[in-house]
Design a protein around this motif. Structure first.
Motif, PDB file in Angstrom:
ATOM      1  N   ARG A 123       7.550   6.931  -8.739  1.00 54.10           N
ATOM      2  CA  ARG A 123       8.326   8.182  -8.675  1.00 54.10           C
ATOM      3  C   ARG A 123       7.449   9.294  -9.233  1.00 54.10           C
ATOM      4  O   ARG A 123       6.623   9.059 -10.114  1.00 54.10           O
ATOM      5  CB  ARG A 123       9.572   8.097  -9.555  1.00 54.10           C
ATOM      6  N   ILE A 124       7.692  10.481  -8.722  1.00 55.23           N
ATOM      7  CA  ILE A 124       7.029  11.654  -9.275  1.00 55.23           C
ATOM      8  C   ILE A 124       8.087  12.439 -10.052  1.00 55.23           C
ATOM      9  O   ILE A 124       9.200  12.645  -9.573  1.00 55.23           O
ATOM     10  CB  ILE A 124       6.432  12.543  -8.165  1.00 55.23           C
ATOM     11  N   MET A 125       7.707  12.860 -11.261  1.00 58.14           N
ATOM     12  CA  MET A 125       8.648  13.614 -12.096  1.00 58.14           C
ATOM     13  C   MET A 125       8.415  15.114 -11.900  1.00 58.14           C
ATOM     14  O   MET A 125       7.278  15.523 -11.665  1.00 58.14           O
ATOM     15  CB  MET A 125       8.420  13.286 -13.574  1.00 58.14           C
ATOM     16  N   HIS A 126       9.448  15.895 -12.095  1.00 56.25           N
ATOM     17  CA  HIS A 126       9.217  17.342 -11.998  1.00 56.25           C
ATOM     18  C   HIS A 126       8.369  17.824 -13.176  1.00 56.25           C
ATOM     19  O   HIS A 126       7.831  18.924 -13.153  1.00 56.25           O
ATOM     20  CB  HIS A 126      10.538  18.111 -11.903  1.00 56.25           C
ATOM     21  N   THR A 127       8.229  16.981 -14.181  1.00 60.02           N
ATOM     22  CA  THR A 127       7.339  17.331 -15.289  1.00 60.02           C
ATOM     23  C   THR A 127       5.890  16.938 -14.992  1.00 60.02           C
ATOM     24  O   THR A 127       5.066  16.856 -15.900  1.00 60.02           O
ATOM     25  CB  THR A 127       7.788  16.638 -16.587  1.00 60.02           C
ATOM     26  N   GLN A 128       5.577  16.686 -13.732  1.00 58.72           N
ATOM     27  CA  GLN A 128       4.207  16.437 -13.283  1.00 58.72           C
ATOM     28  C   GLN A 128       3.636  15.128 -13.806  1.00 58.72           C
ATOM     29  O   GLN A 128       2.433  15.026 -14.056  1.00 58.72           O
ATOM     30  CB  GLN A 128       3.302  17.613 -13.678  1.00 58.72           C
ATOM     31  N   ASN A 129       4.497  14.155 -14.043  1.00 55.28           N
ATOM     32  CA  ASN A 129       4.037  12.824 -14.405  1.00 55.28           C
ATOM     33  C   ASN A 129       4.487  11.844 -13.322  1.00 55.28           C
ATOM     34  O   ASN A 129       5.198  12.228 -12.387  1.00 55.28           O
ATOM     35  CB  ASN A 129       4.626  12.414 -15.760  1.00 55.28           C
ATOM     36  N   VAL A 130       4.080  10.588 -13.492  1.00 54.55           N
ATOM     37  CA  VAL A 130       4.411   9.554 -12.518  1.00 54.55           C
ATOM     38  C   VAL A 130       5.205   8.462 -13.232  1.00 54.55           C
ATOM     39  O   VAL A 130       4.949   8.181 -14.399  1.00 54.55           O
ATOM     40  CB  VAL A 130       3.115   8.978 -11.902  1.00 54.55           C
ATOM     41  N   VAL A 131       6.165   7.895 -12.536  1.00 51.64           N
ATOM     42  CA  VAL A 131       6.984   6.836 -13.130  1.00 51.64           C
ATOM     43  C   VAL A 131       6.790   5.541 -12.349  1.00 51.64           C
ATOM     44  O   VAL A 131       6.756   5.553 -11.118  1.00 51.64           O
ATOM     45  CB  VAL A 131       8.491   7.205 -13.066  1.00 51.64           C
ATOM     46  N   LEU A 132       6.646   4.441 -13.076  1.00 50.06           N
ATOM     47  CA  LEU A 132       6.831   3.128 -12.457  1.00 50.06           C
ATOM     48  C   LEU A 132       8.262   2.731 -12.845  1.00 50.06           C
ATOM     49  O   LEU A 132       8.541   2.457 -14.011  1.00 50.06           O
ATOM     50  CB  LEU A 132       5.807   2.123 -12.984  1.00 50.06           C
ATOM     51  N   PRO A 133       9.175   2.753 -11.881  1.00 51.15           N
ATOM     52  CA  PRO A 133      10.596   2.690 -12.243  1.00 51.15           C
ATOM     53  C   PRO A 133      11.073   1.348 -12.782  1.00 51.15           C
ATOM     54  O   PRO A 133      11.971   1.316 -13.610  1.00 51.15           O
ATOM     55  CB  PRO A 133      11.313   3.031 -10.933  1.00 51.15           C
ATOM     56  N   HIS A 134      10.477   0.261 -12.301  1.00 54.94           N
ATOM     57  CA  HIS A 134      11.030  -1.051 -12.681  1.00 54.94           C
ATOM     58  C   HIS A 134       9.939  -1.933 -13.270  1.00 54.94           C
ATOM     59  O   HIS A 134       9.354  -2.763 -12.554  1.00 54.94           O
ATOM     60  CB  HIS A 134      11.615  -1.777 -11.458  1.00 54.94           C
ATOM     61  N   VAL A 135       9.639  -1.770 -14.541  1.00 51.11           N
ATOM     62  CA  VAL A 135       8.587  -2.594 -15.152  1.00 51.11           C
ATOM     63  C   VAL A 135       9.241  -3.604 -16.092  1.00 51.11           C
ATOM     64  O   VAL A 135      10.046  -3.246 -16.956  1.00 51.11           O
ATOM     65  CB  VAL A 135       7.581  -1.723 -15.928  1.00 51.11           C
ATOM     66  N   ASP A 178       3.202  17.283 -23.464  1.00 51.39           N
ATOM     67  CA  ASP A 178       3.666  16.948 -22.112  1.00 51.39           C
ATOM     68  C   ASP A 178       4.166  18.212 -21.416  1.00 51.39           C
ATOM     69  O   ASP A 178       5.193  18.218 -20.753  1.00 51.39           O
ATOM     70  CB  ASP A 178       4.774  15.888 -22.220  1.00 51.39           C
ATOM     71  N   MET A 179       3.473  19.301 -21.628  1.00 50.38           N
ATOM     72  CA  MET A 179       3.948  20.572 -21.074  1.00 50.38           C
ATOM     73  C   MET A 179       3.831  20.609 -19.553  1.00 50.38           C
ATOM     74  O   MET A 179       3.010  19.924 -18.957  1.00 50.38           O
ATOM     75  CB  MET A 179       3.157  21.734 -21.665  1.00 50.38           C
ATOM     76  N   ILE A 180       4.683  21.430 -18.978  1.00 50.65           N
ATOM     77  CA  ILE A 180       4.543  21.772 -17.563  1.00 50.65           C
ATOM     78  C   ILE A 180       3.637  22.998 -17.509  1.00 50.65           C
ATOM     79  O   ILE A 180       3.779  23.920 -18.305  1.00 50.65           O
ATOM     80  CB  ILE A 180       5.920  22.132 -16.961  1.00 50.65           C
ATOM     81  N   ALA A 181       2.699  22.994 -16.588  1.00 58.88           N
ATOM     82  CA  ALA A 181       1.938  24.220 -16.330  1.00 58.88           C
ATOM     83  C   ALA A 181       1.717  24.345 -14.836  1.00 58.88           C
ATOM     84  O   ALA A 181       1.330  23.385 -14.174  1.00 58.88           O
ATOM     85  CB  ALA A 181       0.602  24.196 -17.062  1.00 58.88           C
ATOM     86  N   CYS A 182       1.968  25.520 -14.300  1.00 54.17           N
ATOM     87  CA  CYS A 182       1.693  25.765 -12.889  1.00 54.17           C
ATOM     88  C   CYS A 182       0.176  25.911 -12.725  1.00 54.17           C
ATOM     89  O   CYS A 182      -0.540  26.027 -13.710  1.00 54.17           O
ATOM     90  CB  CYS A 182       2.419  27.022 -12.426  1.00 54.17           C
ATOM     91  N   PRO A 183      -0.341  25.931 -11.503  1.00 58.04           N
ATOM     92  CA  PRO A 183      -1.796  26.083 -11.339  1.00 58.04           C
ATOM     93  C   PRO A 183      -2.330  27.427 -11.850  1.00 58.04           C
ATOM     94  O   PRO A 183      -3.494  27.523 -12.246  1.00 58.04           O
ATOM     95  CB  PRO A 183      -1.994  25.936  -9.838  1.00 58.04           C
TER      96      PRO A 183
END
Lengths: 542, 149, 99
Positions: A365-377, A404-409
């Motif tokens: 999964r992709i988070m709106h906080t610009q991270n990635v999730v492995l949903p079922h570990v 873990d800040m969000i930053a736009c480009p």
């Protein structure tokens, strides 16, 4: 996960060829840039500061490892070896050539992906809860509804030239992990009298006029979901402002008409729409649902060996409670200290894909906080997963911390930006990491935008930073008290802006105020809400 | 009275067998006031629903697109078709190749672009989508419907 | 000086008007003087440049060209956060020139 059938595939393939033809006509001069621009935007192709940029849709943030691998391969083959995960769960490439764009779309289509409607004045990629289907606290999995909406909104003949862009989010938990009320339409799947339905929130958004969406209907029966959405959109398409781009979003229409009048118009249109048979057959939702069925979870260990403190910290920070007690959702941070928030190399993207295959039923999964999730570990696999992530510089234990800040480009890439965002993010994470303060601060959502369009969600940051252009020099405004969770609120500006160095110092000062006066268990946001702006202002400006 | 509308020879694409109406076109306001007008032209800001009481006597409705990026005409077209209008529905103005297929789906059956379009490109555009996701009044079976036949 | 810039239609690369054509290096930029609009119209129509516009810039003592606004200096060099991807990956001071 949803799988295309021949119809879905045909639609995406047709779009690739349509775009190939549009690009050809542009290169041959049959289309002017003014004519071509809306067309390329509807295929996610921007012209940015250094090159074309391609934004790839990741519908409701869900993808499998083959798709993730393809994203990594495209980064290497057509771009400069990396991609950037965005605040709407998409991925963008920064160095694309127009002459390659159709080939990239064709490569994406091979793995059931596309860039359809990732920009333009149309219904954008549907976003959702990044823990959907895994979280312990959801009512149902929201993604079947998001998929139903994805199909309905793709190439919608009536809603392709809306007054402005249109973003929809769907969630199904009380806890809002998708900034639902800051969308043009936020849908919460709810239960009422034993029946499942949808609450509609309409007219939220960030940008230059941030607004929190009011609820216009607390329950739409699920067999009328598309019909109701269609009614909301038709009223907007007909009456949304078109005289001023900055007042064209639906939030302005809802605000100017008033929630009650907008709702009345929608209800009237809804009554009419119900006669038109626009709702897909009920069996369609039933067809989609099984794609999102639980994988075959197994009972296993319920806890980890905490003897390695680095691992234990990562587990505490970066895992989220799963509906199955032998599993967690693991967050892969794309915020290494001093790194560029949301960037990942082609190789890192492929590594995440492999790890998903190995440890998470092939799903990411992709988070709106610009991270990635492995949903079922599986909890017992966590150490092996963490070891592999750490080796790939993907193991930062910092979810929901100031690092873990969000930053736009920002001005480093974006043609709309007024100031750079990334250097600020890098310096703040380095500073707080070095001082060890990150840990003490706990949950603190810092969000940085390089312009008023607010892709960095600064209005919704516990601490928000907005970059502005002050006579050709970058300047930064600080704001406090925003939230995009279920307690949605909009941040307030502290006062006059700062230089780059000044705003970093200012962030330091406001966090010091918090540490000084916080009460037990209070997050930064809670303290701010309790004590108000004054003490922070005093620390900043006196 | 001046004719606001396009003439039949300005129509580049037409998907009807009847003879095109060839007479004066009036504004939406005039249409509501005049009991004998049979052709009307509506602008993006006009409410297509004001025409609904007069649909029986209208043989031609032109929907003007002064700029292709203004999509209000798509809603106007659907509203008219949803109300049972069966006469000619002509899109006029700033039309491009890439708008044709969606316009057709919303109920337009005649097209009078300001600048003539490449016929080959247009033919390709009209047949872009073998299948469609959304139900409109064009009578096409949607993908969700086909899946459950 | 008035400098003309835009992007290459096919590749998207940032390009600068040299007086006779387009270059990827800002230092090759020529002063378009009062012919700017006329050149832009011709060049855009011929699709030798996409979305072109005129900017203010100055010619420095060493002959280099410095766009007046930071946005065009970022365009001229590349992203300041990825020196390796700029036009001057070997020059550690290039980023300071932008800011």
């Amino acid at each position: 996960m949803y799988k295309y059938d021949s119809y879905d595939q045909q639609m995406v393939d047709a779009r690739v060829e349509e775009f190939r033809d549009q690009a050809r006509r542009r290169l041959e001069g049959k289309l002017t840039e003014d004519q071509f621009k809306p067309l390329r935007l509807m295929n996610g192709l921007y012209l940015q500061l250094h090159a074309y940029m391609l934004r790839v849709a990741i519908p409701y943030g869900t993808l499998n490892s083959a798709q993730m691998t393809a994203l990594g391969d495209i980064a290497d083959k057509y771009d400069r070896g990396y991609g950037h995960f965005t605040t709407r769960q998409n991925l963008q490439y920064n160095w694309i050539k127009l002459e390659d764009a159709a080939d990239i779309l064709a490569d994406l289509a091979k793995v059931e992906m596309h860039a359809i409607q990732t920009s333009g004045n149309c219904i954008r990629n549907i976003s959702s809860d990044h823990f959907a289907g895994a979280a312990h606290d959801e009512l149902v999995d929201p993604r079947p509804y998001a998929e139903l909406l994805r199909q309905w909104s793709s190439f919608h003949p009536e809603f392709t030239y809306l007054p402005r862009k249109f973003k929809i989010a769907v969630i199904a938990a009380e806890k809002d992990r998708a900034a639902m009320r800051l969308h043009d339409i936020g849908i919460q799947i709810v239960e009422k009298d034993g029946k499942i339905g949808a609450a509609f929130y309409v007219g939220g958004g960030m940008g230059r006029t941030p607004m929190i969406a009011p609820m216009i209907r607390d329950f739409v029966p699920l067999d009328q979901l598309i019909t109701y959405a269609e009614a909301c959109l038709r009223v907007y398409n007909r009456y949304g402002r078109r005289d001023n781009k900055y007042k064209a979003r639906i939030k302005i229409l809802v605000h100017e008409l008033g929630k009650d009048e907008y709702t009345r118009q929608v209800e009237e249109e809804y009554a009419h729409m119900q006669q038109q048979g626009v709702e897909p057959p009920r069996e369609e939702l039933e067809r989609i649902k099984p794609f999102f069925a639980d994988p075959a979870f197994e009972v296993g260990a319920k806890s980890v060996d905490r003897s390695d403190p680095d691992f234990a910290l990562w587990v505490d920070r970066n895992t989220h409670r799963h509906k199955h007690d032998s599993y967690v959702s693991a967050v892969i941070s794309l915020k290494p200290v001093g790194g560029i928030p949301g960037d990942a190399t082609g190789e890192q993207i492929r590594i995440m894909a492999r790890l998903a295959q190995q440890y998470s039923f092939d799903e990411l999964r992709i988070m709106h906080t610009q991270n990635v999730v492995l949903p079922h570990v599986k909890i017992e696999d966590l150490h092996a997963l963490w070891t592999a992530l750490d080796a790939a510089d993907l193991g930062a234990p910092n979810m929901d911390s100031i690092e873990d800040m969000i930053a736009c480009p920002g001005l480093d890439y974006c043609a709309l930006a007024n100031a750079r965002s990334i250097p600020l993010a890098q310096r703040i994470s380095e500073k707080f990491d070095a001082s060890g303060k990150t840990e003490k601060l706990g949950e603190l959502k810092l969000k940085i935008s390089g312009c008023i369009n607010a892709c960095g969600h600064h209005h919704a940051g516990h601490i928000g930073i907005l970059g502005v252009d002050r006579k050709g020099v970058e300047n930064y405004q600080l704001s406090l008290g925003g939230s995009e969770a279920e307690d949605t609120s909009l941040a307030k500006i502290t006062g006059p802006g700062f230089t780059e160095d000044g705003v970093i110092e200012a962030v330091e000062k406001v966090t010091d105020v918090y540490l000084d006066v916080r009460e037990d268990g209070e997050r930064f946001l809670d303290t701010y809400r309790r004590i108000g702006m004054a003490p922070f202002k005093e620390a900043l400006y006196d | 009275m001046t004719d606001l509308g396009t003439s039949p020879d300005e129509v580049q694409f037409r998907f009807r067998d009847d003879e095109p109406a060839d007479h004066g076109t009036v504004t939406a306001d005039a249409c509501c006031d005049q009991t004998n007008a049979t052709a009307v032209r509506i602008e993006p800001g006009d409410d297509a629903r004001t025409l609904l009481p007069f649909l029986d006597r209208l043989a031609l409705i032109e929907v003007n697109f002064p700029s292709f990026g203004d999509g209000r005409g798509y809603s106007s077209a659907r509203i008219l078709r949803e109300a049972g209008y069966t006469g000619e529905l002509r899109a006029v103005g700033d039309l491009g190749i890439d708008q044709l297929s969606h316009m057709r789906r919303c109920g337009f059956d005649a097209f009078a672009p300001d600048k003539p379009l490449d016929a080959e490109d247009a033919e390709r555009a009209f047949s872009t989508w073998d299948n469609v996701y959304q139900r409109t009044t064009d009578g096409r079976r949607t993908i969700p419907e086909l899946r459950h036949e | 000086m008035k400098v003309l810039t835009g992007n290459d239609l096919k590749t998207g690369d940032v390009i600068w008007w040299t007086g006779s054509g387009w270059s990827r290096r800002v230092d090759d930029a020529a002063d378009a003087g009062d012919r700017a609009d006329e050149i832009l119209a011709t060049e855009e129509a011929a699709r030798r440049v996409n979305v072109p516009y005129v900017i203010e810039a100055s010619r420095e003592e060493d002959g280099s060209v410095r766009p007046a606004h930071i946005k065009d200096r970022v365009r001229a060099l590349g992203p300041t956060v990825r020196p390796d991807l700029t036009l001057k990956p070997q020059d550690p001071e290039a980023i300071d020139w932008v800011i």
